[in-house]
Design an enzyme around this catalytic site. Structure first.
Site, PDB file in Angstrom:
ATOM      1  N   GLU A 112      18.626   4.253  -4.651  1.00  7.88           N
ATOM      2  CA  GLU A 112      18.563   4.770  -5.983  1.00  7.88           C
ATOM      3  C   GLU A 112      19.991   4.998  -6.474  1.00  7.88           C
ATOM      4  OE1 GLU A 112      17.398   9.217  -5.804  1.00  7.88           O
ATOM      5  OE2 GLU A 112      16.369   8.280  -4.094  1.00  7.88           O
ATOM      6  N   HIS A 127      11.431   8.595  -9.390  1.00  8.92           N
ATOM      7  CA  HIS A 127      10.972   9.995  -9.420  1.00  8.92           C
ATOM      8  C   HIS A 127      11.155  10.668 -10.789  1.00  8.92           C
ATOM      9  CE1 HIS A 127      15.211  10.373  -8.659  1.00  8.92           C
ATOM     10  NE2 HIS A 127      15.118  10.254  -7.348  1.00  8.92           N
ATOM     11  N   HIS A 139      12.565   7.755   2.465  1.00 10.48           N
ATOM     12  CA  HIS A 139      13.811   7.940   3.215  1.00 10.48           C
ATOM     13  C   HIS A 139      13.411   8.145   4.677  1.00 10.48           C
ATOM     14  CE1 HIS A 139      16.305   8.674  -0.464  1.00 10.48           C
ATOM     15  NE2 HIS A 139      15.146   9.130  -0.941  1.00 10.48           N
ATOM     16  N   PHE A 140      13.445   7.095   5.451  1.00 12.88           N
ATOM     17  CA  PHE A 140      13.048   7.200   6.858  1.00 12.88           C
ATOM     18  C   PHE A 140      14.213   7.581   7.775  1.00 12.88           C
ATOM     19  CE2 PHE A 140       8.827   4.590   6.920  1.00 12.88           C
ATOM     20  CZ  PHE A 140       8.209   5.628   6.243  1.00 12.88           C
ATOM     21  N   ARG A 141      15.389   7.821   7.191  1.00 12.74           N
ATOM     22  CA  ARG A 141      16.494   8.558   7.806  1.00 12.74           C
ATOM     23  C   ARG A 141      17.301   7.819   8.864  1.00 12.74           C
ATOM     24  NH1 ARG A 141      17.146  11.766   3.659  1.00 12.74           N
ATOM     25  NH2 ARG A 141      15.739  13.549   3.545  1.00 12.74           N
ATOM     26  N   ASP A 190       9.181   9.500  -2.783  1.00 13.00           N
ATOM     27  CA  ASP A 190      10.507  10.039  -2.461  1.00 13.00           C
ATOM     28  C   ASP A 190      10.409  10.862  -1.173  1.00 13.00           C
ATOM     29  OD1 ASP A 190      13.193  10.642  -2.542  1.00 13.00           O
ATOM     30  OD2 ASP A 190      13.028  12.093  -4.177  1.00 13.00           O
ATOM     31  N   ASN A 215      20.614   6.041   1.459  1.00 13.50           N
ATOM     32  CA  ASN A 215      21.486   7.158   1.828  1.00 13.50           C
ATOM     33  C   ASN A 215      21.322   7.575   3.286  1.00 13.50           C
ATOM     34  OD1 ASN A 215      18.866   8.105   1.030  1.00 13.50           O
ATOM     35  ND2 ASN A 215      19.660  10.184   0.963  1.00 13.50           N
TER      36      ASN A 215
END
Length: 419
Positions: free
Chosen positions: A134, A219, A52-54, A287, A84
């Site tokens: 996911e 995960h 998740h590199f945001r 993750d 997300n």
């Protein structure tokens, strides 16, 4: 360029020749070489299939620049980003917006599309997606959970487009509501009960089988979940935090140990490690979900879920290999060869003629303590503080050094692996 006398993951010694970003020869090549790798481990660049590199939306936590630098400094040369963000990657326009940020990456990348009530599958599948994920009924992010009918629709459409569905497998109906009356660090693990995972894995795999769609379980945190995926013929991943941390660590970690799925009992952690070692688990992925210290320093019910991990995954696993609890070949398979095979990256994951020259060089005689202040993620902390890891001296993407422990980082040269 020629790398001489390198030790490969299978224990053999070889020279490796690189031309125009590709490995052109491996073996006893003779002659001169540019890099003397005598006594050092040459490893294929790792593929982290879950980060998740945001960006867009949360660049204060991480950016594609800092996240990819952290990846390269940990021997990772390909990452797959999850949907997300803000906006979530559920439309073609949102995909394009995220891809523009990904151009800042110094490692190769893929983007997973997301599924919500208002997703636009036609425009999303028109883009070069890595996978869907996911995805599931349970909600790992606060706003990405979906109902059963929509999940089935997404799986069916993914199968029609030959796209894997990466599933967050927790059944929220099996969460323990009585734990919400607690405020200790273990309350989150008690609430998101271990039993919720295997049930969700089974349901996801049943839907995948119905539509002949490849299902990958993200995960996986329990031996029951791993076994359920294996029994159904799905692939699964385990994270370093579920592999190396347990509920026993929560008194020290506090809210910095909150993630989804949560940490499990030490007994379950040991059983998951056994399945990683024996080949039941397909891959390790991180993750990587960074948050700032200020955000994590809250109550167990208010702190955001997630921990950083992209820079420490390979170093932690190589330390296990150095100690003899895993083989170097098994680590290679977990972080490079198997992800490449599962997600159809035929030119990555192995040190062989014709493959991308994605490589990292390690001195396995020089492990060091992991310190958050030494890492390169924006968040500046790690749940693995004080543990030992074997870090790369340099990391190479298609023949170009993108990380050198002495000289720092190279230029942004990452590409979408689906184009």
């Amino acid at each position: 360029m020629r790398i001489g006398n390198a030790t490969l993951p299978d224990g053999t010694t070889a020279d490796v020749e690189v031309e125009d970003g590709t490995i052109t020869a491996v073996g006893d090549l003779g002659g001169e070489y540019d890099v003397d790798a005598t006594g050092k481990l040459l490893f294929p660049g790792a593929i982290d299939a879950h980060v998740h590199f945001r960006q867009p939306g949360y660049g204060h936590k991480e950016t594609w620049e800092t996240g990819s630098q952290s990846a390269a400094a940990g021997g990772v040369t390909t990452v797959v980003d999850q949907p997300n963000t803000s906006p979530p990657t559920t439309t073609g326009d949102a995909f394009d917006q995220k891809a523009a940020f990904a151009d800042q990456s110094i490692v190769d990348w893929g983007i997973n599309g997301g599924v919500t009530e208002d997703w636009d599958p036609e425009s999303l599948f028109a883009r070069p997606l890595f996978a869907l994920g996911e995805v599931f009924l349970a909600d790992s992010t606060g706003d990405m959970g979906i109902e059963a009918d929509l999940f089935a629709e997404a799986v069916e459409l993914a199968g029609q487009h030959d796209v894997t569905v990466t599933v967050h497998a927790e059944d929220a109906d099996l969460f323990d509501e009585s734990a919400t009356e607690r405020d200790d660090a273990d309350a989150w693990s008690a609430y998101r009960a271990a039993e919720a995972e295997a049930a969700a894995v089974e349901r996801a795999c049943e839907v995948g089988a119905e539509f002949e769609t490849d299902i990958h379980i993200a995960h996986t945190s329990t031996p029951e979940g791993v076994d359920a995926a294996a029994a159904a013929g799905a692939t699964c991943e385990v994270t370093p935090h579920h592999l190396f941390l347990s509920r026993d660590d929560l008194p020290e970690l506090g809210t910095f140990g909150r993630m989804n799925p949560p940490l499990r009992s030490e007994e379950r952690r040991e059983a998951v490690f056994e399945r990683v070692a024996d080949g039941t688990v397909d891959i390790v992925a991180t993750d990587h979900a960074p948050h700032t210290r200020e955000e994590k320093d809250a109550s167990i019910w208010d702190a955001p879920s997630g921990v950083p991990g992209v820079e420490t995954m390979v170093p932690l696993l190589l330390e296990e290999a150095r100690k003899g609890t895993l083989s170097y070949e098994r680590v290679r398979d977990l972080v490079a060869a198997n992800p490449a095979a599962i997600f159809d990256l035929p030119e990555k994951g192995r040190i062989q003629e014709g493959m991308d020259a994605d490589l990292a060089l390690y001195d396995t005689d020089e492990p060091r303590a992991i310190r958050g202040e030494d890492l390169h993620s924006n968040c500046g902390w790690t749940p693995f503080e004080g543990k030992q890891g074997v870090f790369p001296e340099w990391t190479m993407l298609r023949g170009e050094v993108v990380w050198d422990a002495e000289d720092g980082f190279g230029e942004a040269a990452g590409q979408n692996v689906r184009e």
